[in-house]
Write a protein that holds these residues in place. Sequence first.
Motif, short mmCIF file in Angstrom:
data_model
loop_
_atom_site.label_atom_id
_atom_site.label_comp_id
_atom_site.label_asym_id
_atom_site.label_seq_id
_atom_site.Cartn_x
_atom_site.Cartn_y
_atom_site.Cartn_z
N VAL A 106 25.36 64.42 53.38
CA VAL A 106 26.20 65.61 53.49
C VAL A 106 26.18 66.13 54.93
CG1 VAL A 106 26.47 68.00 52.72
CG2 VAL A 106 25.91 66.22 51.06
N GLY A 107 25.00 66.14 55.54
CA GLY A 107 24.90 66.61 56.91
C GLY A 107 25.75 65.80 57.87
N LEU A 108 25.78 64.49 57.68
CA LEU A 108 26.58 63.62 58.54
C LEU A 108 28.06 63.97 58.42
CD1 LEU A 108 26.35 60.98 60.36
CD2 LEU A 108 27.04 59.75 58.30
N ARG A 109 28.54 64.12 57.20
CA ARG A 109 29.95 64.43 56.98
C ARG A 109 30.29 65.85 57.45
NH1 ARG A 109 28.21 60.67 53.75
NH2 ARG A 109 29.60 59.05 52.93
N LEU A 110 29.37 66.77 57.25
CA LEU A 110 29.61 68.14 57.69
C LEU A 110 29.67 68.20 59.21
CD1 LEU A 110 29.95 71.09 56.81
CD2 LEU A 110 27.45 71.32 56.91
N ALA A 111 28.79 67.47 59.88
CA ALA A 111 28.81 67.45 61.34
C ALA A 111 30.13 66.88 61.86
CB ALA A 111 27.64 66.63 61.87
N THR A 161 30.53 63.18 44.54
CA THR A 161 30.40 62.36 45.72
C THR A 161 29.91 63.20 46.90
OG1 THR A 161 32.65 62.78 46.48
CG2 THR A 161 32.33 60.94 44.93
N ALA A 162 29.44 62.52 47.93
CA ALA A 162 29.00 63.24 49.13
C ALA A 162 30.15 64.03 49.74
CB ALA A 162 28.42 62.25 50.14
N GLU A 163 31.37 63.48 49.66
CA GLU A 163 32.54 64.18 50.20
C GLU A 163 32.80 65.47 49.43
OE1 GLU A 163 32.65 60.04 51.48
OE2 GLU A 163 32.42 60.99 49.50
N GLN A 164 32.65 65.45 48.12
CA GLN A 164 32.88 66.65 47.33
C GLN A 164 31.83 67.72 47.61
OE1 GLN A 164 32.86 64.56 43.55
NE2 GLN A 164 35.06 64.90 43.26
N VAL A 165 30.58 67.29 47.73
CA VAL A 165 29.52 68.25 48.05
C VAL A 165 29.74 68.83 49.45
CG1 VAL A 165 27.04 68.58 48.33
CG2 VAL A 165 27.90 67.03 46.56
N ALA A 212 30.99 73.13 53.21
CA ALA A 212 31.87 73.58 54.30
C ALA A 212 32.51 74.92 53.97
CB ALA A 212 32.94 72.52 54.56
N ALA A 213 32.80 75.16 52.70
CA ALA A 213 33.38 76.44 52.30
C ALA A 213 32.39 77.58 52.55
CB ALA A 213 33.78 76.39 50.82
N LEU A 214 31.11 77.32 52.29
CA LEU A 214 30.10 78.33 52.57
C LEU A 214 29.97 78.58 54.07
CD1 LEU A 214 27.28 77.27 50.05
CD2 LEU A 214 28.74 79.29 49.91
N VAL A 215 30.07 77.52 54.87
CA VAL A 215 30.01 77.67 56.32
C VAL A 215 31.20 78.49 56.82
CG1 VAL A 215 30.06 76.45 58.53
CG2 VAL A 215 28.69 75.55 56.63
N HIS A 216 32.38 78.20 56.28
CA HIS A 216 33.59 78.94 56.67
C HIS A 216 33.44 80.42 56.32
CE1 HIS A 216 37.71 80.51 56.20
NE2 HIS A 216 37.99 79.70 57.21
N ASP A 217 32.87 80.69 55.15
CA ASP A 217 32.67 82.09 54.75
C ASP A 217 31.68 82.78 55.69
OD1 ASP A 217 32.88 84.31 52.75
OD2 ASP A 217 30.76 83.88 52.51
N PHE A 218 30.62 82.08 56.06
CA PHE A 218 29.63 82.62 56.99
C PHE A 218 30.28 82.96 58.33
CE2 PHE A 218 27.03 80.93 60.60
CZ PHE A 218 26.20 82.02 60.77
N LEU A 219 31.06 82.04 58.88
CA LEU A 219 31.69 82.28 60.17
C LEU A 219 32.71 83.42 60.09
CD1 LEU A 219 32.18 78.59 61.37
CD2 LEU A 219 30.44 80.23 62.13
N SER A 220 33.43 83.49 58.99
CA SER A 220 34.41 84.56 58.82
C SER A 220 33.72 85.92 58.79
CB SER A 220 35.20 84.36 57.53
OG SER A 220 35.94 83.15 57.58
N ARG A 221 32.60 86.00 58.08
CA ARG A 221 31.86 87.25 58.01
C ARG A 221 31.24 87.60 59.37
NH1 ARG A 221 30.44 89.05 52.85
NH2 ARG A 221 31.23 87.74 51.16
N LEU A 222 30.82 86.57 60.07
CA LEU A 222 30.21 86.80 61.38
C LEU A 222 31.23 87.37 62.36
CD1 LEU A 222 27.60 86.42 63.02
CD2 LEU A 222 28.42 84.14 63.64
N VAL A 223 32.40 86.80 62.38
CA VAL A 223 33.46 87.30 63.27
C VAL A 223 33.88 88.71 62.86
CG1 VAL A 223 35.83 86.95 64.03
CG2 VAL A 223 34.29 85.01 63.86
N GLY A 224 33.82 88.96 61.54
CA GLY A 224 34.20 90.28 61.05
C GLY A 224 33.13 91.32 61.22
N GLY A 225 31.95 90.90 61.73
CA GLY A 225 30.89 91.86 62.00
C GLY A 225 30.04 92.19 60.80
N ARG A 226 30.14 91.37 59.75
CA ARG A 226 29.33 91.63 58.56
C ARG A 226 28.33 90.51 58.39
NH1 ARG A 226 34.52 92.27 57.10
NH2 ARG A 226 34.54 90.31 55.94
N ALA A 227 27.16 90.84 57.90
CA ALA A 227 26.14 89.82 57.68
C ALA A 227 26.58 88.90 56.55
CB ALA A 227 24.80 90.48 57.33
#
Length: 342
Positions: free
Chosen positions: A27-32, A302-306, A311-326
């Motif tokens: 998963v880490g390889l594909r996420l990177a 599959t690894a792609e599905q995971v 990646a959706a959690l990472v996107h949510d994290f970055l969106s909250r970070l830009v928005g100034g929320r933890a």
Amino acid sequence: MLTADQYPLLKPVVALVGPTAVGKSAVGLRLAQALETEVLAADSRQVYRGMDIGTDKPCSEELLTVPHRLIDLVDPDQPFNVSLYRRHAESEIARLHRQGKLPLVVGGTGLYIRALLRGLCEGPPADWTMRVRLEKEARAQGAESLHRKLADVDPAAAARLHPHDHVKIIRALEVYARTGRALSGIHGAHRFAESPYASVTIGLLRERAELYRRIEERIDGMLARGLREETQRLLDRGYGPHLSAMRGVGYKQMAGYLLGQYDYDEAVRRLKRDTRRFAKRQLTWFRAESDVHWVTIAPEETAEQVTARVAALVHDFLSRLVGGRAPARSQTDLSSIGAGAR
């Protein structure tokens, strides 16, 4: 996504954690690849050169696909600790931030990840004379002798550590001898409260039976690729079983066989048993962390599905970070995962 100039300012870091054989590497390889970044390993065994099969380092093809850092840092007989890891990791993270890339930490060594993301509780420097003396005592009087000694001065640390975990037991005794304070008390006062980065930690889980099946497959694969021969080469180079690097799961069991302590079948049995126990300890560690977003993987995924879910959690994290929320925190019930290892 963040803009290139926001990375050094906001200092985001993503950590992907979980027990051995859960699927972090794939998963880490594909996420990177999806994030166009690099993998920063958080593995206390992959730092050693020449220990490739037993630590399940990425193969040459994977290294060509995505750069992996924080592996092959020292020889097996060179000292390495969490403080050195943090120093190396901080340098790599700063470099990636300057390049406008999102650092992705992948691994199962919980102490490394905690120290990196939440700060390091520095103790006194190593006392090598004392360590050698305590190692000799353990060999002469048995592994449990040091554990009993620790229980007298630091019951909390003794309750947390396995009697055969020489490295951590010796460190706890060393800290008490040098400072007069229990290591558990020092850690409790520190509480690992520093937050040098804006981070999100994502943990991967599988049901116990599936995880154990994958552990069996991984070990069979390591043996087929030459774990026994790799261990023999290390022994031939003078890296004996007394070294911390050689006491890791895989090398310890194969070295016992190669040194005539038991037969090959017994070595494999011990290796599979000890790997299951190791996975249980990893889960116990990460279960105690309060800020892990858990992703439970179904056997058919599959690894792609995971990777898409992570990646959706990472996107949510970055969106909250830009928005100034933890980033939102979540935790799942792990009581039935990894229990009852034999």
